[in-house]
Design a protein around this motif. Structure first.
Motif, PDB file in Angstrom:
ATOM      1  N   PRO A  76     -39.309 -19.770  56.883  1.00 58.10           N
ATOM      2  CA  PRO A  76     -40.174 -18.275  57.173  1.00 58.10           C
ATOM      3  C   PRO A  76     -39.093 -16.996  57.442  1.00 58.10           C
ATOM      4  O   PRO A  76     -39.531 -16.143  57.117  1.00 58.10           O
ATOM      5  CB  PRO A  76     -40.593 -18.813  58.600  1.00 58.10           C
ATOM      6  CG  PRO A  76     -40.815 -20.223  58.484  1.00 58.10           C
ATOM      7  CD  PRO A  76     -39.675 -20.688  57.709  1.00 58.10           C
ATOM      8  N   VAL A  77     -37.765 -17.461  57.768  1.00 54.73           N
ATOM      9  CA  VAL A  77     -36.981 -16.064  57.825  1.00 54.73           C
ATOM     10  C   VAL A  77     -36.874 -15.517  56.516  1.00 54.73           C
ATOM     11  O   VAL A  77     -36.246 -14.544  56.416  1.00 54.73           O
ATOM     12  CB  VAL A  77     -35.700 -16.702  58.403  1.00 54.73           C
ATOM     13  CG1 VAL A  77     -34.816 -17.483  57.431  1.00 54.73           C
ATOM     14  CG2 VAL A  77     -34.913 -15.430  58.936  1.00 54.73           C
ATOM     15  N   MET A  78     -36.907 -16.053  55.330  1.00 55.17           N
ATOM     16  CA  MET A  78     -36.711 -15.540  53.935  1.00 55.17           C
ATOM     17  C   MET A  78     -37.893 -14.410  53.581  1.00 55.17           C
ATOM     18  O   MET A  78     -37.545 -13.847  52.781  1.00 55.17           O
ATOM     19  CB  MET A  78     -36.916 -16.692  53.003  1.00 55.17           C
ATOM     20  CG  MET A  78     -35.502 -17.743  52.877  1.00 55.17           C
ATOM     21  SD  MET A  78     -34.036 -16.693  52.770  1.00 55.17           S
ATOM     22  CE  MET A  78     -34.207 -16.143  51.302  1.00 55.17           C
ATOM     23  N   TYR A  79     -38.913 -14.599  54.507  1.00 52.03           N
ATOM     24  CA  TYR A  79     -39.882 -13.290  54.150  1.00 52.03           C
ATOM     25  C   TYR A  79     -39.066 -12.144  54.457  1.00 52.03           C
ATOM     26  O   TYR A  79     -39.280 -11.312  53.801  1.00 52.03           O
ATOM     27  CB  TYR A  79     -41.178 -13.550  55.230  1.00 52.03           C
ATOM     28  CG  TYR A  79     -42.015 -14.594  54.643  1.00 52.03           C
ATOM     29  CD1 TYR A  79     -42.659 -14.181  53.669  1.00 52.03           C
ATOM     30  CD2 TYR A  79     -42.615 -15.784  55.577  1.00 52.03           C
ATOM     31  CE1 TYR A  79     -43.637 -15.468  53.088  1.00 52.03           C
ATOM     32  CE2 TYR A  79     -43.545 -16.248  55.167  1.00 52.03           C
ATOM     33  CZ  TYR A  79     -44.156 -16.340  54.044  1.00 52.03           C
ATOM     34  OH  TYR A  79     -45.240 -17.065  53.569  1.00 52.03           O
ATOM     35  N   VAL A  80     -38.251 -12.185  55.659  1.00 58.42           N
ATOM     36  CA  VAL A  80     -37.515 -10.794  56.162  1.00 58.42           C
ATOM     37  C   VAL A  80     -36.516 -10.749  55.301  1.00 58.42           C
ATOM     38  O   VAL A  80     -36.234  -9.554  54.668  1.00 58.42           O
ATOM     39  CB  VAL A  80     -37.241 -11.169  57.771  1.00 58.42           C
ATOM     40  CG1 VAL A  80     -36.399 -10.058  57.933  1.00 58.42           C
ATOM     41  CG2 VAL A  80     -38.273 -11.045  58.294  1.00 58.42           C
ATOM     42  N   LEU A  81     -35.640 -11.819  55.053  1.00 57.42           N
ATOM     43  CA  LEU A  81     -34.434 -11.737  54.054  1.00 57.42           C
ATOM     44  C   LEU A  81     -34.861 -11.411  52.582  1.00 57.42           C
ATOM     45  O   LEU A  81     -34.049 -10.381  52.022  1.00 57.42           O
ATOM     46  CB  LEU A  81     -33.542 -12.874  54.096  1.00 57.42           C
ATOM     47  CG  LEU A  81     -32.821 -13.183  55.304  1.00 57.42           C
ATOM     48  CD1 LEU A  81     -32.433 -14.680  55.539  1.00 57.42           C
ATOM     49  CD2 LEU A  81     -32.154 -12.054  55.676  1.00 57.42           C
ATOM     50  N   GLY A  82     -35.774 -11.929  52.087  1.00 57.59           N
ATOM     51  CA  GLY A  82     -36.338 -11.764  50.667  1.00 57.59           C
ATOM     52  C   GLY A  82     -36.570 -10.215  50.783  1.00 57.59           C
ATOM     53  O   GLY A  82     -36.485  -9.490  49.777  1.00 57.59           O
ATOM     54  N   ALA A  83     -37.387  -9.701  51.656  1.00 63.96           N
ATOM     55  CA  ALA A  83     -37.850  -8.273  51.627  1.00 63.96           C
ATOM     56  C   ALA A  83     -36.777  -7.347  51.752  1.00 63.96           C
ATOM     57  O   ALA A  83     -36.632  -6.304  51.001  1.00 63.96           O
ATOM     58  CB  ALA A  83     -39.018  -7.963  52.773  1.00 63.96           C
ATOM     59  N   ALA A  84     -35.720  -7.694  52.641  1.00 63.43           N
ATOM     60  CA  ALA A  84     -34.583  -6.946  52.699  1.00 63.43           C
ATOM     61  C   ALA A  84     -33.686  -6.775  51.449  1.00 63.43           C
ATOM     62  O   ALA A  84     -33.245  -5.640  51.049  1.00 63.43           O
ATOM     63  CB  ALA A  84     -33.794  -7.309  53.786  1.00 63.43           C
ATOM     64  N   PHE A  85     -33.606  -8.040  50.728  1.00 62.14           N
ATOM     65  CA  PHE A  85     -33.034  -8.034  49.673  1.00 62.14           C
ATOM     66  C   PHE A  85     -33.851  -7.161  48.268  1.00 62.14           C
ATOM     67  O   PHE A  85     -33.239  -6.641  47.437  1.00 62.14           O
ATOM     68  CB  PHE A  85     -32.532  -9.243  49.040  1.00 62.14           C
ATOM     69  CG  PHE A  85     -31.133  -9.619  49.546  1.00 62.14           C
ATOM     70  CD1 PHE A  85     -30.001  -9.251  48.871  1.00 62.14           C
ATOM     71  CD2 PHE A  85     -31.244 -10.411  50.669  1.00 62.14           C
ATOM     72  CE1 PHE A  85     -28.760  -9.460  49.626  1.00 62.14           C
ATOM     73  CE2 PHE A  85     -29.835 -10.833  51.327  1.00 62.14           C
ATOM     74  CZ  PHE A  85     -28.686 -10.249  50.605  1.00 62.14           C
ATOM     75  N   ALA A  86     -35.017  -7.273  48.304  1.00 67.37           N
ATOM     76  CA  ALA A  86     -35.887  -6.571  47.428  1.00 67.37           C
ATOM     77  C   ALA A  86     -35.919  -5.134  47.565  1.00 67.37           C
ATOM     78  O   ALA A  86     -35.543  -4.384  46.541  1.00 67.37           O
ATOM     79  CB  ALA A  86     -37.491  -6.877  47.618  1.00 67.37           C
ATOM     80  N   VAL A  87     -35.521  -4.584  48.919  1.00 65.85           N
ATOM     81  CA  VAL A  87     -35.467  -2.950  49.039  1.00 65.85           C
ATOM     82  C   VAL A  87     -33.964  -2.874  48.699  1.00 65.85           C
ATOM     83  O   VAL A  87     -33.689  -1.935  48.021  1.00 65.85           O
ATOM     84  CB  VAL A  87     -35.362  -2.696  50.492  1.00 65.85           C
ATOM     85  CG1 VAL A  87     -34.894  -1.367  50.937  1.00 65.85           C
ATOM     86  CG2 VAL A  87     -37.001  -2.966  51.191  1.00 65.85           C
ATOM     87  N   LEU A  88     -32.954  -3.690  48.701  1.00 66.47           N
ATOM     88  CA  LEU A  88     -31.517  -3.413  48.455  1.00 66.47           C
ATOM     89  C   LEU A  88     -31.607  -3.307  46.838  1.00 66.47           C
ATOM     90  O   LEU A  88     -30.805  -2.716  46.158  1.00 66.47           O
ATOM     91  CB  LEU A  88     -30.607  -4.496  48.902  1.00 66.47           C
ATOM     92  CG  LEU A  88     -30.249  -4.547  50.334  1.00 66.47           C
ATOM     93  CD1 LEU A  88     -29.527  -5.557  50.687  1.00 66.47           C
ATOM     94  CD2 LEU A  88     -29.368  -3.265  50.385  1.00 66.47           C
TER      95      LEU A  88
END
Length: 127
Positions: A76-88
């Motif tokens: 589940p934490v990958m929702y946040v990390l994935g979104a952060a890396f998508a923004v990056l």
């Protein structure tokens, strides 16, 4: 663009590896499946570093970003990390292209100026 995107992809390489370690603790997931999926994603992130400026490189990078966000179903934490890396990733592509355009315009302006001939210095023999 290559430097910014490659930096993002290398960061993702490590995040994918750590997400694999977290996913390994889930009893409902096969360890071999977790490492195959993580291994393929990690190799893809490294290979994309060299393919970013080639046709389709940015689109493959977006596919990796979607995969990272989708991995949130298992970690589940990958929702946040994935979104952060998508923004990056978006910022790397967007601002990287701007930097490339500015560099190209600067190089063009430098090449457009006629070369100044070297002026002979007046020495003791000149007169």
């Amino acid at each position: 663009m290559r430097v910014l995107c490659s930096s993002t992809l290398i960061g993702e390489f490590f995040v994918i590896g750590f997400a694999g370690l977290v996913a390994m603790k889930d009893d409902s997931l096969e360890m071999s499946t977790v490492w195959w999926v993580c291994g393929v994603a990690m190799v893809l992130s490294v290979l994309l570093c060299g393919m970013v400026t080639r046709p389709g490189g940015v689109q493959l990078g977006w596919a990796l970003q979607i995969g990272l966000i989708a991995s949130g179903f298992f970690v589940p934490v990958m929702y946040v990390l994935g979104a952060a890396f998508a923004v990056l990733w978006w910022a790397s592509v967007h601002y990287g292209r701007k930097v490339d355009d500015i560099k190209a315009r600067w190089a063009e302006s430098q090449g457009a100026q006629p070369a100044q001939p070297a002026q002979a210095t007046a020495g003791p023999d000149a007169a």
